[in-house]
Design a protein around this motif. Sequence first.
Motif, PDB file in Angstrom:
ATOM      1  N   THR A 188      -3.037 -11.391  -1.658  1.00 12.62           N
ATOM      2  CA  THR A 188      -4.113 -10.776  -2.440  1.00 12.62           C
ATOM      3  C   THR A 188      -4.404  -9.365  -1.946  1.00 12.62           C
ATOM      4  O   THR A 188      -4.623  -8.448  -2.749  1.00 12.62           O
ATOM      5  CB  THR A 188      -5.414 -11.608  -2.367  1.00 12.62           C
ATOM      6  OG1 THR A 188      -5.877 -11.667  -1.019  1.00 12.62           O
ATOM      7  CG2 THR A 188      -5.195 -13.011  -2.883  1.00 12.62           C
ATOM      8  N   LYS A 226      -4.517  -7.831  -5.628  1.00 12.79           N
ATOM      9  CA  LYS A 226      -4.499  -8.632  -6.854  1.00 12.79           C
ATOM     10  C   LYS A 226      -5.456  -9.820  -6.748  1.00 12.79           C
ATOM     11  O   LYS A 226      -5.587 -10.442  -5.687  1.00 12.79           O
ATOM     12  CB  LYS A 226      -3.095  -9.190  -7.113  1.00 12.79           C
ATOM     13  CG  LYS A 226      -2.020  -8.139  -7.370  1.00 12.79           C
ATOM     14  CD  LYS A 226      -2.107  -7.593  -8.769  1.00 12.79           C
ATOM     15  CE  LYS A 226      -0.905  -6.710  -9.093  1.00 12.79           C
ATOM     16  NZ  LYS A 226      -1.036  -6.096 -10.419  1.00 12.79           N
ATOM     17  N   TYR A 277     -10.662  -8.029  -6.338  1.00 12.70           N
ATOM     18  CA  TYR A 277      -9.639  -7.320  -7.115  1.00 12.70           C
ATOM     19  C   TYR A 277      -9.601  -7.784  -8.575  1.00 12.70           C
ATOM     20  O   TYR A 277      -8.694  -7.424  -9.322  1.00 12.70           O
ATOM     21  CB  TYR A 277      -8.260  -7.534  -6.495  1.00 12.70           C
ATOM     22  CG  TYR A 277      -8.199  -7.141  -5.029  1.00 12.70           C
ATOM     23  CD1 TYR A 277      -8.504  -5.845  -4.614  1.00 12.70           C
ATOM     24  CD2 TYR A 277      -7.860  -8.079  -4.050  1.00 12.70           C
ATOM     25  CE1 TYR A 277      -8.462  -5.493  -3.276  1.00 12.70           C
ATOM     26  CE2 TYR A 277      -7.812  -7.730  -2.707  1.00 12.70           C
ATOM     27  CZ  TYR A 277      -8.114  -6.440  -2.329  1.00 12.70           C
ATOM     28  OH  TYR A 277      -8.066  -6.086  -1.001  1.00 12.70           O
ATOM     29  N   SER A 334      -5.165  -4.325 -12.652  1.00 14.85           N
ATOM     30  CA  SER A 334      -4.194  -5.067 -13.449  1.00 14.85           C
ATOM     31  C   SER A 334      -4.627  -6.514 -13.615  1.00 14.85           C
ATOM     32  O   SER A 334      -5.496  -6.994 -12.887  1.00 14.85           O
ATOM     33  CB  SER A 334      -2.817  -5.007 -12.784  1.00 14.85           C
ATOM     34  OG  SER A 334      -2.884  -5.566 -11.499  1.00 14.85           O
ATOM     35  N   SER A 384      -4.839 -10.679 -13.558  1.00 11.87           N
ATOM     36  CA  SER A 384      -4.733 -11.607 -12.425  1.00 11.87           C
ATOM     37  C   SER A 384      -3.346 -12.234 -12.355  1.00 11.87           C
ATOM     38  O   SER A 384      -2.696 -12.467 -13.377  1.00 11.87           O
ATOM     39  CB  SER A 384      -5.778 -12.722 -12.563  1.00 11.87           C
ATOM     40  OG  SER A 384      -7.071 -12.189 -12.648  1.00 11.87           O
ATOM     41  N   ILE A 385      -2.914 -12.518 -11.134  1.00  9.95           N
ATOM     42  CA  ILE A 385      -1.709 -13.314 -10.916  1.00  9.95           C
ATOM     43  C   ILE A 385      -2.096 -14.774 -11.122  1.00  9.95           C
ATOM     44  O   ILE A 385      -3.070 -15.254 -10.542  1.00  9.95           O
ATOM     45  CB  ILE A 385      -1.160 -13.102  -9.494  1.00  9.95           C
ATOM     46  CG1 ILE A 385      -0.523 -11.709  -9.389  1.00  9.95           C
ATOM     47  CG2 ILE A 385      -0.151 -14.182  -9.117  1.00  9.95           C
ATOM     48  CD1 ILE A 385      -0.033 -11.372  -7.994  1.00  9.95           C
TER      49      ILE A 385
END
Length: 296
Positions: free
Chosen positions: A237, A242, A260, A269, A271-272
Amino acid sequence: MLSRHRKEITQLQHKEISLKKAAAKGSKAEQKAKKKQVEDEISGLSTELKEKHAQELASLGYNNSNGKEKSNLDTLVKAIAGVSVATQGDTSKPSKSLKRREKRAQQEAAREQRIQEEQSSIVSDRLIENEKLEKKLGPLGLLVNEIKPDGHCLYRAVEDQLAFFSGGTSPYNYQELREMVASYMREHLSDFLPFFLSENKLEVEPDISISERFEKYCREVESTAAWGGQLELGALTHCLRKHILIFSGSFPDVEMGKEYKSDGSSGLSPSIMLSYHKHAFGLGEHYNSLIPNVSK
């Protein structure tokens, strides 16, 4: 024979992954039809494989359905040790070499029974876990994108997510992500050490300091196929800056790196999004990547 049986079961599991990945294409109706076909095909292949294995074991005098576990195990022990199960009337004193063979065979037979029991439970647990996960992901318009189960699955799944954000190519491959994680953990030793000690339950090693043990762990992260977990996710993270969401059919969902998280105006950007599978494989836990269901 037992080794081949395990290999054939693993091959069937890999085939199931491949077929499911191919089925996750097309419209929602097409995916549903393909999924049903895959489940029916895998169910049929699994039944055939179990019957084949049972027949081969029966040829050695082992019957997995006779309800007599003790005598059944003894039969398997003798089969593994190379003792004919048809000569039960021989009351002569066994030689020392035969006793050694039977002792080794007994250990192998017990291990084989444990494996068979675990594989049976894994299949049912995996189906239940997948059903629960699908119920979570459906309303969110997400699909599981299967990742290779080779020990690098966490990093490969993150790589797949980064590639999705970037339109097809990730700025980092899984090995570079491993090295980034190890480097970050070294640089922030005080942040990770308490969790490292808690998770690893280390035995006292007077000749090795705690910092040396942690360094050994970091070397494994960056240079082996060691499985990644909470520690590595925490480092990812911050390395990538992220927000990470992990969905599971077996545990409550996990959110990491809230600082983030994009609010739509911050310029951060997306989220993962990963899925965590406790019962995906007999070897242990697994991570997959989650992608939008374009047919919704």
